[in-house]
Design a protein around this motif. Structure first.
Motif, PDB file in Angstrom:
ATOM      1  N   ARG A  33       0.818  -1.207   0.000  1.00  0.00           N
ATOM      2  CA  ARG A  33       0.000   0.000   0.000  1.00  0.00           C
ATOM      3  C   ARG A  33       0.856   1.264   0.000  1.00  0.00           C
ATOM      4  NH1 ARG A  33      -4.644  -1.580   4.506  1.00  0.00           N
ATOM      5  NH2 ARG A  33      -5.453  -3.440   3.437  1.00  0.00           N
ATOM      6  N   ASP A  34       2.000   1.202   0.663  1.00  0.00           N
ATOM      7  CA  ASP A  34       2.895   2.357   0.732  1.00  0.00           C
ATOM      8  C   ASP A  34       3.689   2.439  -0.572  1.00  0.00           C
ATOM      9  OD1 ASP A  34       4.815   4.282   1.256  1.00  0.00           O
ATOM     10  OD2 ASP A  34       5.120   3.647   3.330  1.00  0.00           O
ATOM     11  N   THR A  35       3.523   3.524  -1.317  1.00  0.00           N
ATOM     12  CA  THR A  35       4.200   3.644  -2.608  1.00  0.00           C
ATOM     13  C   THR A  35       5.713   3.689  -2.457  1.00  0.00           C
ATOM     14  OG1 THR A  35       3.908   6.051  -2.500  1.00  0.00           O
ATOM     15  CG2 THR A  35       2.238   4.793  -3.687  1.00  0.00           C
ATOM     16  N   ARG A  36       6.200   4.287  -1.373  1.00  0.00           N
ATOM     17  CA  ARG A  36       7.646   4.340  -1.172  1.00  0.00           C
ATOM     18  C   ARG A  36       8.213   2.948  -0.906  1.00  0.00           C
ATOM     19  NH1 ARG A  36       7.627   8.771   3.479  1.00  0.00           N
ATOM     20  NH2 ARG A  36       5.908   7.375   4.057  1.00  0.00           N
ATOM     21  N   ALA A  37       7.502   2.170  -0.100  1.00  0.00           N
ATOM     22  CA  ALA A  37       7.949   0.798   0.150  1.00  0.00           C
ATOM     23  C   ALA A  37       7.892  -0.031  -1.125  1.00  0.00           C
ATOM     24  CB  ALA A  37       7.081   0.157   1.233  1.00  0.00           C
ATOM     25  N   ALA A  38       6.830   0.159  -1.924  1.00  0.00           N
ATOM     26  CA  ALA A  38       6.717  -0.578  -3.176  1.00  0.00           C
ATOM     27  C   ALA A  38       7.852  -0.233  -4.123  1.00  0.00           C
ATOM     28  CB  ALA A  38       5.362  -0.287  -3.824  1.00  0.00           C
ATOM     29  N   ALA A  39       8.140   1.057  -4.257  1.00  0.00           N
ATOM     30  CA  ALA A  39       9.224   1.464  -5.149  1.00  0.00           C
ATOM     31  C   ALA A  39      10.561   0.932  -4.665  1.00  0.00           C
ATOM     32  CB  ALA A  39       9.262   2.985  -5.260  1.00  0.00           C
ATOM     33  N   GLY A  40      10.765   0.949  -3.353  1.00  0.00           N
ATOM     34  CA  GLY A  40      12.020   0.439  -2.807  1.00  0.00           C
ATOM     35  C   GLY A  40      12.205  -1.039  -3.058  1.00  0.00           C
ATOM     36  N   TRP A  41      11.140  -1.819  -2.869  1.00  0.00           N
ATOM     37  CA  TRP A  41      11.252  -3.250  -3.087  1.00  0.00           C
ATOM     38  C   TRP A  41      11.435  -3.585  -4.562  1.00  0.00           C
ATOM     39  CZ3 TRP A  41      12.843  -6.683  -0.008  1.00  0.00           C
ATOM     40  CH2 TRP A  41      12.559  -6.642   1.351  1.00  0.00           C
ATOM     41  N   VAL A  42      10.755  -2.862  -5.438  1.00  0.00           N
ATOM     42  CA  VAL A  42      10.948  -3.099  -6.876  1.00  0.00           C
ATOM     43  C   VAL A  42      12.403  -2.830  -7.263  1.00  0.00           C
ATOM     44  CG1 VAL A  42      10.359  -2.272  -9.185  1.00  0.00           C
ATOM     45  CG2 VAL A  42       8.548  -2.705  -7.507  1.00  0.00           C
ATOM     46  N   GLY A  43      12.975  -1.766  -6.696  1.00  0.00           N
ATOM     47  CA  GLY A  43      14.387  -1.486  -6.977  1.00  0.00           C
ATOM     48  C   GLY A  43      15.299  -2.590  -6.482  1.00  0.00           C
ATOM     49  N   VAL A  44      15.027  -3.089  -5.279  1.00  0.00           N
ATOM     50  CA  VAL A  44      15.841  -4.185  -4.735  1.00  0.00           C
ATOM     51  C   VAL A  44      15.731  -5.425  -5.611  1.00  0.00           C
ATOM     52  CG1 VAL A  44      16.055  -5.791  -2.791  1.00  0.00           C
ATOM     53  CG2 VAL A  44      15.757  -3.349  -2.361  1.00  0.00           C
ATOM     54  N   VAL A  45      14.517  -5.737  -6.060  1.00  0.00           N
ATOM     55  CA  VAL A  45      14.293  -6.932  -6.874  1.00  0.00           C
ATOM     56  C   VAL A  45      15.063  -6.865  -8.183  1.00  0.00           C
ATOM     57  CG1 VAL A  45      12.536  -8.153  -8.208  1.00  0.00           C
ATOM     58  CG2 VAL A  45      12.068  -7.499  -5.837  1.00  0.00           C
ATOM     59  N   TRP A  46      15.090  -5.690  -8.809  1.00  0.00           N
ATOM     60  CA  TRP A  46      15.737  -5.575 -10.120  1.00  0.00           C
ATOM     61  C   TRP A  46      17.245  -5.341 -10.027  1.00  0.00           C
ATOM     62  CZ3 TRP A  46      13.825  -6.950 -14.675  1.00  0.00           C
ATOM     63  CH2 TRP A  46      12.441  -7.117 -14.783  1.00  0.00           C
ATOM     64  N   PHE A  47      17.707  -4.637  -8.988  1.00  0.00           N
ATOM     65  CA  PHE A  47      19.142  -4.366  -8.885  1.00  0.00           C
ATOM     66  C   PHE A  47      19.903  -5.511  -8.224  1.00  0.00           C
ATOM     67  CE2 PHE A  47      17.689   0.047  -9.440  1.00  0.00           C
ATOM     68  CZ  PHE A  47      18.566   0.441 -10.435  1.00  0.00           C
TER      69      PHE A  47
END
Length: 232
Positions: A33-47
């Motif tokens: 639900r938290d957009t910042r947490a979502a963006a952070g996890w997507v970055g971790v997954v791809w990097f």
């Protein structure tokens, strides 16, 4: 065949890593639900290919909330509570001479979320910080007649913590049913932990998610931060 596979192995690994990242990223976007947490996890997954997905599986999925929602839905189906023919807000309004109709919307939302009828006659006392709350909590435990349920994140082995243990022991001697739940991380904020005092007082307690084994810690990032005392 082995040489052919060796040649294609880097491409196969890259494709599988990309597919895994897409699937995990979709899960992040759909459930965070938290957009910042979502963006952070997507970055971790791809990097961090593969490793990022593993980290998300261990620390990013709120399994307790999903389990709680499933149990709540099951409880709603099994509860079968009788409902008044009037709406909850009408039931509450009938108990007061001049109710605040501005709360009608809130009452409807709460009723839809909890599926539990509203009841009148409740009151709230605001206790500012522990200086006001702790003595009142101990007084409530000393007045308990049937049961005490205490849930807390931190239960320090200090003067206040030992005062709580003494109040719980007094309740046990009055044949009051006592249950204590302390977070396994919060219980380590003081040494020796308060569990020793609870055992000496024969107070039933449990630690929330108490294992240190990595393969048994699917909820490592989820702690019991609730601070609740229910006295009957």
């Amino acid at each position: 065949m082995p040489e052919y596979f060796q040649t294609l192995r880097p491409a196969i690994v890259a494709v599988l890593s990309a597919v895994l990242a897409v699937v995990v990223s979709a899960h992040v976007i759909l459930h965070k639900r938290d957009t910042r947490a979502a963006a952070g996890w997507v970055g971790v997954v791809w990097f961090l290919p593969v490793l990022g997905s593993v980290l998300y599986a261990l620390f990013g999925i709120n399994r307790i909330r999903r389990r709680g929602e499933m149990l709540r839905r099951l409880g709603m189906n099994l509860r079968g509570l009788p409902r008044d023919s009037r709406t909850d807000w009408e039931v509450v309004r009938s108990s007061y001479s001049s109710p605040d109709d501005r709360l009608a919307g809130l009452a409807r939302v709460v009723g839809r979320v909890t599926r539990t009828p509203l009841v009148p006659g409740n009151s709230i006392t605001h206790l500012l910080n522990g200086d006001a709350a702790f003595p009142d909590m101990i007084d409530c435990m000393d007045g308990a007649a049937r049961s005490i349920a205490l849930s807390t994140f931190i239960f320090d082995n200090d003067r206040i913590g030992r005062d709580f243990v003494a109040a719980l022991l007094r309740a046990r001697k009055r044949k009051v049913e006592v249950r204590v739940l302390v977070d396994a991380v919060g219980s380590r904020y003081s040494w020796p932990p308060i569990m020793r005092e609870l055992r000496r007082a024969s107070v039933p307690y449990a630690r929330f998610l108490k294992t240190l084994a990595p393969w048994r810690m699917p909820f490592l990032n989820l702690r019991n931060h609730r601070k609740i005392l229910v006295v009957d």
